[in-house]
Design a protein around this motif. Structure first.
Motif, PDB file in Angstrom:
ATOM      1  N   ASP A   1       0.836  -1.196   0.000  1.00 46.51           N
ATOM      2  CA  ASP A   1       0.000   0.000   0.000  1.00 46.51           C
ATOM      3  C   ASP A   1       0.873   1.250   0.000  1.00 46.51           C
ATOM      4  O   ASP A   1       1.941   1.283   0.636  1.00 46.51           O
ATOM      5  CB  ASP A   1      -0.897   0.007   1.239  1.00 46.51           C
ATOM      6  CG  ASP A   1      -1.985  -1.047   1.157  1.00 46.51           C
ATOM      7  OD1 ASP A   1      -2.978  -0.816   0.459  1.00 46.51           O
ATOM      8  OD2 ASP A   1      -1.812  -2.114   1.781  1.00 46.51           O
TER       9      ASP A   1
ATOM     10  N   SER B   1       2.927   6.422  -5.729  1.00 42.14           N
ATOM     11  CA  SER B   1       2.459   5.370  -6.639  1.00 42.14           C
ATOM     12  C   SER B   1       3.563   4.898  -7.580  1.00 42.14           C
ATOM     13  O   SER B   1       3.653   3.702  -7.897  1.00 42.14           O
ATOM     14  CB  SER B   1       1.256   5.865  -7.442  1.00 42.14           C
ATOM     15  OG  SER B   1       1.593   7.014  -8.208  1.00 42.14           O
ATOM     16  N   ALA B   2       4.433   5.822  -8.015  1.00 45.05           N
ATOM     17  CA  ALA B   2       5.518   5.422  -8.919  1.00 45.05           C
ATOM     18  C   ALA B   2       6.523   4.530  -8.208  1.00 45.05           C
ATOM     19  O   ALA B   2       7.030   3.555  -8.792  1.00 45.05           O
ATOM     20  CB  ALA B   2       6.204   6.659  -9.486  1.00 45.05           C
TER      21      ALA B   2
ATOM     22  N   ALA C   1       5.849   2.604  -5.629  1.00 40.02           N
ATOM     23  CA  ALA C   1       5.168   1.328  -5.424  1.00 40.02           C
ATOM     24  C   ALA C   1       5.183   0.487  -6.700  1.00 40.02           C
ATOM     25  O   ALA C   1       5.423  -0.729  -6.657  1.00 40.02           O
ATOM     26  CB  ALA C   1       3.735   1.580  -4.963  1.00 40.02           C
ATOM     27  N   SER C   2       4.949   1.133  -7.831  1.00 38.03           N
ATOM     28  CA  SER C   2       4.964   0.417  -9.104  1.00 38.03           C
ATOM     29  C   SER C   2       6.347  -0.167  -9.374  1.00 38.03           C
ATOM     30  O   SER C   2       6.475  -1.318  -9.813  1.00 38.03           O
ATOM     31  CB  SER C   2       4.552   1.366 -10.235  1.00 38.03           C
ATOM     32  OG  SER C   2       4.626   0.725 -11.485  1.00 38.03           O
ATOM     33  N   TRP C   3       7.394   0.657  -9.100  1.00 38.54           N
ATOM     34  CA  TRP C   3       8.754   0.146  -9.297  1.00 38.54           C
ATOM     35  C   TRP C   3       9.031  -1.050  -8.391  1.00 38.54           C
ATOM     36  O   TRP C   3       9.597  -2.059  -8.828  1.00 38.54           O
ATOM     37  CB  TRP C   3       9.785   1.244  -9.019  1.00 38.54           C
ATOM     38  CG  TRP C   3      11.160   0.677  -8.966  1.00 38.54           C
ATOM     39  CD1 TRP C   3      11.991   0.411 -10.013  1.00 38.54           C
ATOM     40  CD2 TRP C   3      11.849   0.236  -7.789  1.00 38.54           C
ATOM     41  NE1 TRP C   3      13.160  -0.167  -9.570  1.00 38.54           N
ATOM     42  CE2 TRP C   3      13.089  -0.292  -8.215  1.00 38.54           C
ATOM     43  CE3 TRP C   3      11.534   0.233  -6.434  1.00 38.54           C
ATOM     44  CZ2 TRP C   3      14.022  -0.806  -7.315  1.00 38.54           C
ATOM     45  CZ3 TRP C   3      12.458  -0.288  -5.535  1.00 38.54           C
ATOM     46  CH2 TRP C   3      13.679  -0.798  -5.977  1.00 38.54           C
TER      47      TRP C   3
ATOM     48  N   ARG D   1       6.980  -3.205  -7.077  1.00 39.91           N
ATOM     49  CA  ARG D   1       6.277  -4.396  -7.572  1.00 39.91           C
ATOM     50  C   ARG D   1       7.042  -5.024  -8.741  1.00 39.91           C
ATOM     51  O   ARG D   1       7.194  -6.241  -8.811  1.00 39.91           O
ATOM     52  CB  ARG D   1       4.861  -4.034  -8.005  1.00 39.91           C
ATOM     53  CG  ARG D   1       3.930  -3.663  -6.856  1.00 39.91           C
ATOM     54  CD  ARG D   1       2.503  -3.417  -7.326  1.00 39.91           C
ATOM     55  NE  ARG D   1       1.639  -3.089  -6.192  1.00 39.91           N
ATOM     56  CZ  ARG D   1       1.230  -1.856  -5.898  1.00 39.91           C
ATOM     57  NH1 ARG D   1       1.583  -0.826  -6.680  1.00 39.91           N
ATOM     58  NH2 ARG D   1       0.459  -1.647  -4.842  1.00 39.91           N
ATOM     59  N   SER D   2       7.513  -4.179  -9.660  1.00 38.59           N
ATOM     60  CA  SER D   2       8.230  -4.703 -10.829  1.00 38.59           C
ATOM     61  C   SER D   2       9.583  -5.281 -10.438  1.00 38.59           C
ATOM     62  O   SER D   2      10.073  -6.194 -11.105  1.00 38.59           O
ATOM     63  CB  SER D   2       8.409  -3.602 -11.877  1.00 38.59           C
ATOM     64  OG  SER D   2       9.287  -2.593 -11.414  1.00 38.59           O
TER      65      SER D   2
ATOM     66  N   LEU E   1      -0.263  -6.620  -4.475  1.00 35.90           N
ATOM     67  CA  LEU E   1      -1.408  -5.777  -4.794  1.00 35.90           C
ATOM     68  C   LEU E   1      -1.813  -4.939  -3.589  1.00 35.90           C
ATOM     69  O   LEU E   1      -1.513  -5.289  -2.442  1.00 35.90           O
ATOM     70  CB  LEU E   1      -2.578  -6.651  -5.246  1.00 35.90           C
ATOM     71  CG  LEU E   1      -2.335  -7.492  -6.505  1.00 35.90           C
ATOM     72  CD1 LEU E   1      -3.523  -8.407  -6.759  1.00 35.90           C
ATOM     73  CD2 LEU E   1      -2.063  -6.595  -7.696  1.00 35.90           C
TER      74      LEU E   1
ATOM     75  N   GLU F   1      12.690   7.525 -12.926  1.00 39.25           N
ATOM     76  CA  GLU F   1      11.886   6.602 -12.122  1.00 39.25           C
ATOM     77  C   GLU F   1      12.709   5.971 -11.004  1.00 39.25           C
ATOM     78  O   GLU F   1      12.155   5.480 -10.018  1.00 39.25           O
ATOM     79  CB  GLU F   1      11.306   5.509 -13.015  1.00 39.25           C
ATOM     80  CG  GLU F   1      10.221   5.995 -13.968  1.00 39.25           C
ATOM     81  CD  GLU F   1       9.773   4.931 -14.941  1.00 39.25           C
ATOM     82  OE1 GLU F   1      10.425   3.848 -14.972  1.00 39.25           O
ATOM     83  OE2 GLU F   1       8.783   5.152 -15.654  1.00 39.25           O
TER      84      GLU F   1
END
Length: 542
Positions: free
Chosen positions: A46, A52-53, A55-57, A59-60, A71, A256
């Motif tokens: 979370d 958000s960027a 968090a996205s990194w 996850r990847s 998630l 990023e």
């Protein structure tokens, strides 16, 4: 380093404590606990919208090897300070400074709090290091659980400029490999990639207004094999360049990961490739240079209005592609009449300043009466940093005897193409960017440091790996860690960290010396002693 050292540890250290974590660079404070946290397919991640960027990194970065999608849970806001409920939480705290973070790992979950998004990102990088090395791979390879030890870590950087210069002019690095290199910088919490895009041996950036810079200047028919004193050549064409779209992609990818790309167009010297493309810019026709070393006489005509307009055109396109605060203009190793050269370089600096940007130049620009707004890359020994700081300039310290990664790594004859004095892992770890003789005010002008990767003798990404790692690991500790751990402690942590480099496929130099396939018996070098190099700096220095 001992458990009683308050700079590095707080509280008792268990047998498998922070040293066993192998964290590089070393954090400011580590409070180990007992137990562990396990990533599972049910683990959530979370973050507030501002993160958000990041968090996205994350996850990847973790998903492919762990099989965890991470998630959002939707159960609690990331801004709360409550229990993590088995998940990972990213949060901001305005009480923390820029790039500062706190990382808390409990059996229940993980919380990474930063003073800004960059701080959260660096906390996430530390969390990656707490996981098994297999977590850094690109696909699952083991059924073993992905666990991190229970601990609390507080950390912040020593310097704001933590850089690496990569020369892609002598040997071009394809875009995919350059993106991988950026990932490795970010893993070690470096935040500046200084790209040396042009030189006598090649022009590596598309300039729409001057297409011959890449169609002609972007390749050469041969390359020197080994050190220039031997006069050997490999008759194989070499070339490549980044398109404008490539440049934008590289900048975005780096951003990023909180890495700023500083482009360098070396002017008015080191421009033989440009003169080959447009002979009217120089004092005589030339071809793209195939030899290494020395100072080329084929440079821009510093008395020519046409050459100055050309440089302004190029810099305008470069500044449109690279939005960071600094733009490299070179200013080094240019023969010719000093007064005209000084006026030419000053005009380039003023043009960059007029666009609201900061010129970045090698310390030779000080000989041109550089304008105060120029940030200086001080490479000709600590004395260059002293002169620049006392003249009122911001300084990035990069003395060759401490951070030039083209220099050989040991006295072993098996070192590939051994040139320059030996620059060992110990030497890099011992580097201090700020000369002792500076006053407090002058010291504040040293904004950081960078290591420099000149690629005359690095003709492939795997060769760059060998020459850069693990020396970059030691350099990262110099510019990030506020306290200096003893070298033996760094070396101990590096043995753990090496497994991460293995997982990432980095072909670093082994502790015992090069593997047989990392040597280059076909390409002779020219090793010199440290005393010989110091004499050369004294002869040509400032």
């Amino acid at each position: 380093m001992t458990p009683a050292d308050p700079v590095f540890f707080v509280g008792p250290v268990p047998p498998l404590g922070p040293a066993a974590y192998g964290l590089i660079p070393l954090p400011s404070a580590v409070r180990p606990g007992s137990g562990e946290f396990t990533l599972t397919p049910a683990t959530t991640l979370d973050a507030p919208p501002e993160l958000s960027a990041v968090a996205s990194w994350l996850r990847s970065a973790l998903g492919p090897a762990t099989g965890c999608a991470l998630l959002p849970s939707g159960r609690h806001p990331a801004s709360s300070d409550g229990p993590e409920d088995g998940g990972v939480v990213l949060a901001l705290d305005e009480a923390l400074g820029e790039e500062e973070f706190r990382l808390r790992v409990t059996p229940a979950g993980v919380r990474i709090t930063g003073g800004d998004a960059a701080g959260v990102f660096y906390g996430a990088q530390t969390f990656r290091q707490l996981l098994p090395p297999a977590a850094l791979r690109r696909a699952p390879v083991t059924g073993a659980p992905m666990t991190a030890p229970v601990t609390e870590i507080e950390d912040r950087p020593r310097y704001g400029w933590r850089g690496c210069m990569l020369d892609v002019a002598r040997h071009f690095m394809p875009k995919a490999d350059l993106l991988r290199f950026i990932d490795l910088l970010a893993l070690h919490k470096l935040n500046v990639l200084h790209l040396h895009l042009t030189d006598d041996q090649g022009w590596r950036l598309e300039i729409a207004k001057h297409p011959r810079l890449t169609s002609v200047g972007g390749w050469r028919p041969a390359s020197m094999l080994g050190s220039r004193q031997h006069g050997l050549f490999l008759d194989r064409p070499h070339g490549g360049f980044y398109t404008a779209e490539d440049a934008r992609e590289i900048v975005a990818y780096a951003a990023e990961r909180f890495v700023t790309v500083v482009p360098e167009i070396d002017l008015p010297g080191h421009t033989q490739a440009a003169v080959a493309a447009y002979p009217g810019l120089g004092t005589r026709p030339a071809e793209v240079r195939t030899a290494w070393g020395g100072i080329s006489e084929d440079v821009l005509d510093v008395t020519s209005a046409e050459a100055l307009d050309f440089c302004r055109d190029v810099l305008d396109e470069v500044m449109d592609l690279f939005p960071g605060s600094h733009v490299g203009i070179g200013g080094d190793e240019c023969p010719g009449e000093p007064g005209a050269r000084a006026a030419f370089v000053a005009a380039l600096a003023e043009h960059v300043i007029g666009r609201g940007r900061t010129p970045y130049a090698w310390d030779e620009i000080l000989e041109c009466g550089a304008v105060p707004e120029v940030t200086i890359a001080a490479w000709r020994g600590p004395r260059a940093a002293v002169v620049a700081a006392r003249a009122g300039h911001r300084v990035v310290s990069c003395p060759d005897m401490s951070v030039y990664f083209d220099y050989r790594q040991s006295e072993l004859p098996e070192e590939p193409i051994p040139v320059g004095p030996p620059l060992t892992l110990w030497d890099v770890h011992a580097f201090d960017p700020v000369p002792d003789v500076l006053t407090a005010e002058e010291r504040s002008r040293v904004i950081g440091a960078q290591c420099n990767v000149w690629t005359e003798h690095m003709d492939s990404p795997r060769t760059v790996d060998y020459m850069v790692f693990p020396r970059l690991c030691a350099f990262a500790e110099v510019v990030w860690s506020a306290g200096r751990a003893p070298y033996r402690d760094f070396a101990r942590r590096l043995r753990t960290h090496s497994a991460r480099l293995d997982a990432l496929g980095v072909e670093y130099r082994p502790e015992a010396g090069p593997h047989p396939w990392q040597s280059r018996p076909d390409a002779p070098g020219r090793p010199i002693s440290k005393a010989e190099r110091q004499a050369l700096v004294a002869e040509f220095g400032i």
